[in-house]
Structure formats: structure tokens, C-alpha cells
Design a protein around this motif. Structure first.
Motif, mmCIF file in Angstrom:
data_model
loop_
_atom_site.group_PDB
_atom_site.id
_atom_site.type_symbol
_atom_site.label_atom_id
_atom_site.label_comp_id
_atom_site.label_asym_id
_atom_site.label_seq_id
_atom_site.Cartn_x
_atom_site.Cartn_y
_atom_site.Cartn_z
ATOM 1 N N ILE A 113 34.293 53.036 35.843
ATOM 2 C CA ILE A 113 33.259 51.457 36.769
ATOM 3 C C ILE A 113 32.308 51.256 36.188
ATOM 4 C CG2 ILE A 113 33.253 49.831 38.704
ATOM 5 C CD1 ILE A 113 36.074 49.715 38.910
ATOM 6 N N VAL A 141 38.093 46.474 37.155
ATOM 7 C CA VAL A 141 37.903 45.916 38.527
ATOM 8 C C VAL A 141 39.368 45.556 39.112
ATOM 9 C CG1 VAL A 141 37.235 44.529 39.790
ATOM 10 C CG2 VAL A 141 34.975 45.329 38.340
ATOM 11 N N HIS A 145 42.394 46.769 41.747
ATOM 12 C CA HIS A 145 42.673 46.575 42.732
ATOM 13 C C HIS A 145 44.333 46.105 42.927
ATOM 14 C CE1 HIS A 145 38.169 45.095 43.760
ATOM 15 N NE2 HIS A 145 38.923 44.647 44.846
ATOM 16 N N PRO A 212 32.875 50.186 44.939
ATOM 17 C CA PRO A 212 34.384 50.734 44.419
ATOM 18 C C PRO A 212 35.418 51.398 45.291
ATOM 19 C CG PRO A 212 32.268 50.277 42.457
ATOM 20 C CD PRO A 212 31.518 50.507 43.982
ATOM 21 N N TRP A 215 37.027 49.895 47.788
ATOM 22 C CA TRP A 215 38.254 49.364 47.049
ATOM 23 C C TRP A 215 39.462 50.123 46.609
ATOM 24 C CZ3 TRP A 215 34.911 47.392 42.727
ATOM 25 C CH2 TRP A 215 34.193 46.509 42.554
ATOM 26 N N GLY A 253 39.845 40.333 44.143
ATOM 27 C CA GLY A 253 39.227 41.657 43.022
ATOM 28 C C GLY A 253 38.041 40.803 42.008
ATOM 29 N N ARG A 256 34.607 40.072 43.477
ATOM 30 C CA ARG A 256 33.992 41.654 43.326
ATOM 31 C C ARG A 256 33.576 41.842 41.931
ATOM 32 N NH1 ARG A 256 38.434 44.957 47.989
ATOM 33 N NH2 ARG A 256 36.897 44.400 49.331
ATOM 34 N N LEU A 257 34.664 41.054 41.215
ATOM 35 C CA LEU A 257 34.274 41.770 39.915
ATOM 36 C C LEU A 257 33.209 40.869 39.306
ATOM 37 C CD1 LEU A 257 34.355 42.257 36.666
ATOM 38 C CD2 LEU A 257 36.151 40.685 36.347
ATOM 39 N N LEU A 260 30.071 42.351 41.120
ATOM 40 C CA LEU A 260 29.459 43.577 40.586
ATOM 41 C C LEU A 260 28.268 42.774 39.616
ATOM 42 C CD1 LEU A 260 31.225 46.811 39.688
ATOM 43 C CD2 LEU A 260 29.558 45.111 37.502
#
Length: 268
Positions: A113, A141, A145, A212, A215, A253, A256-257, A260
């Protein structure tokens, strides 16, 4: 809500042959699509434009479908080098990520990542390189998760743990990838829209205030508190206990994707 056993029967029938030959497939296609669709709804307008251009150059119709690319290429020997990047094997007693200890030379999901996130944001990289980086990031990502992608090395993240779900033989990893989400994700696009509407702004900001490594820590805790079990015959009790865990991991997920990608491409 009681799970529809007929849904499980249909899904298990469709995926039984596939899952005997494919391991560590995280979330199945619909789960990944949910993550991508939720993320798309949170992308800033200028970032959507850039993401759309990269997806078009890669031949992907939208972000939701693009999240499945890294699994679709797993049968392509040219991408054998990426196999270890879908997961990280963490011990039961874990005190936080240390790359030199937790990530083997072949790579792991946290390093992947970071690596592909940097390529995605590198304006000196070619468009094709950045597009491929986006496809990897969008998938990894989601993978991170799924709790069993931080599972134990000795059972290969649950792939070697044989269980029965509503009487059908499978393994623990496949159960979390496909069969648990199948109990409530009937139409992935509709489900993603419903989930995004259910996410409060305060909750979204809390989820974004993380890394990350955080996560991975969440998934590592959940894999031992909810996924691993000494039981072999699993059914409604296990489903009810873990349904909301799966749903929340999909929501987080997606949020957060988007965070990012907004961070990496919004800087430009």
C-alpha cells in the motif's frame, strides 16, 4: 435479520469450484465492489476526474470494478511477484508493525500500500504506472480490512482451517471472503449506497484519523476475537455474531480508500 439460507446455497454452489483452487481472495468480487463504490462517493471532484482518467487508460469502467483487478490477474504468471502483497501474517501476540520483522523480502500488504500509493502520487511516473498503482491500492485497502488477511501464517490466514457453513464444506478464509457477505449483500451497488448513507460525518472523520498500520491492527484484533473459532460446524450463531463486523469492515475500507486517494491525488 435472519440470513436467507437459499442465498447461501446458491452462492456456495457458484463459488465451490472456484474456491478450491484460489486462496486469499479477500471479500470476493462483490465485497471489493462495495468498498470501491463507497470510496467513489467520498472522492473530491477534482480527484474523481483524475481517477476517471487513470481508470479509462487501464480499461476499467469504474472504481468499483477496478477493485477486483488485482484478483483477476492472479492467474497471470507475470504477476506472480504480487501474490504475497495481498496479506500480512501476524502472530497472536503482536505489538505493532515493524517492517523488518513482519514483512518478508517478497513483500506484504502494508509495504505494498505504501509503495503503490507513492507511485500513484508520483507525477514523474507514466500514466500506465500510476493507473496500475491505483488498481493495486484500490484492492489492497479492501484486503487489509478483511481480518483473515492478517491471520496466522501456520494456517495461511484460515485457508487451511476446514469448516462447514450451514452444512456446506469450505474453509475459514473463504467463509469470510464470500459466504458471510453473501448473507446480506444481495445487490452490491444498492448495498454500497445504503451503507454510505448510514455513515455519519463524525464517524467518517474518526475512521480517516488512522494509518494503514492502524487498519492492520484492527483486523488483527478482530481475526482473533471474531474470526478464529474452535468450532467446525458453523451456522446462524456465527453469522449473527460476525455480520456487523463484516459490514463495518466494508464501510471502513471504502471510507479509507477514498481518504488515501484524496490525499495522494488531491495534492496535485
Amino acid at each position: 435479520m435472519k440470513p436467507d439460507r437459499n442465498i447461501f446455497v446458491k452462492v456456495i454452489f457458484c463459488f465451490s469450484i472456484l474456491l478450491t483452487s484460489v486462496n486469499t481472495m479477500a471479500w470476493g468480487e462483490d465485497g471489493h465492489r462495495v468498498v470501491g463504490e463507497i470510496a467513489w462517493g467520498y472522492l473530491r471532484p477534482e480527484v474523481r476526474t483524475r481517477v476517471g482518467e487513470l481508470l479509462e487508460s487501464a480499461g476499467e469502467p469504474n472504481l468499483a470494478e477496478a477493485t477486483t483487478w488485482a484478483d483477476r490477474i492472479r492467474s497471470d504468471s507475470r504477476y506472480d511477484w504480487a501474490a504475497s502483497m495481498h496479506y500480512i501474517s501476524l502472530p497472536r501476540q503482536w505489538d505493532g508493525y515493524k517492517e523488518e520483522r513482519d514483512c518478508p523480502p517478497a513483500g506484504c500488504i502494508l509495504k505494498a500500500i505504501d509503495h503503490f500509493g507513492k507511485i500513484l502520487g508520483d507525477r514523474s511516473a507514466t500514466k500506465s504506472e500510476r493507473a496500475e498503482a491505483l488498481l493495486f491500492v484500490a484492492h489492497f485497502v479492501g484486503d487489509l480490512h478483511q481480518p483473515l488477511h492478517t491471520g496466522l501464517s501456520e494456517d495461511r490466514g484460515g485457508n487451511d482451517i476446514k469448516v462447514e457453513f450451514f452444512g456446506f464444506p469450505t474453509n475459514l478464509h473463504a467463509l469470510w471472503d464470500v459466504y458471510l457477505p453473501a448473507g446480506f449483500v444481495r445487490d452490491w451497488k444498492q448495498y454500497a449506497e445504503e451503507q454510505r448513507r448510514s455513515i455519519g460525518e463524525r464517524e467518517r472523520k474518526q475512521w480517516l484519523d488512522s494509518t494503514p498500520e492502524d487498519w492492520a491492527a484492527e483486523s488483527q484484533r478482530l481475526v482473533h476475537s471474531h474470526a478464529y473459532t474452535s468450532q467446525v460446524e458453523l451456522g446462524e450463531d456465527y453469522y449473527r455474531r460476525n455480520r456487523e463486523v463484516v459490514a463495518q469492515r466494508l464501510r471502513r475500507g471504502g471510507v479509507r480508500l477514498a481518504g488515501l486517494v484524496n490525499q495522494v491525488l488531491g495534492q496535485q
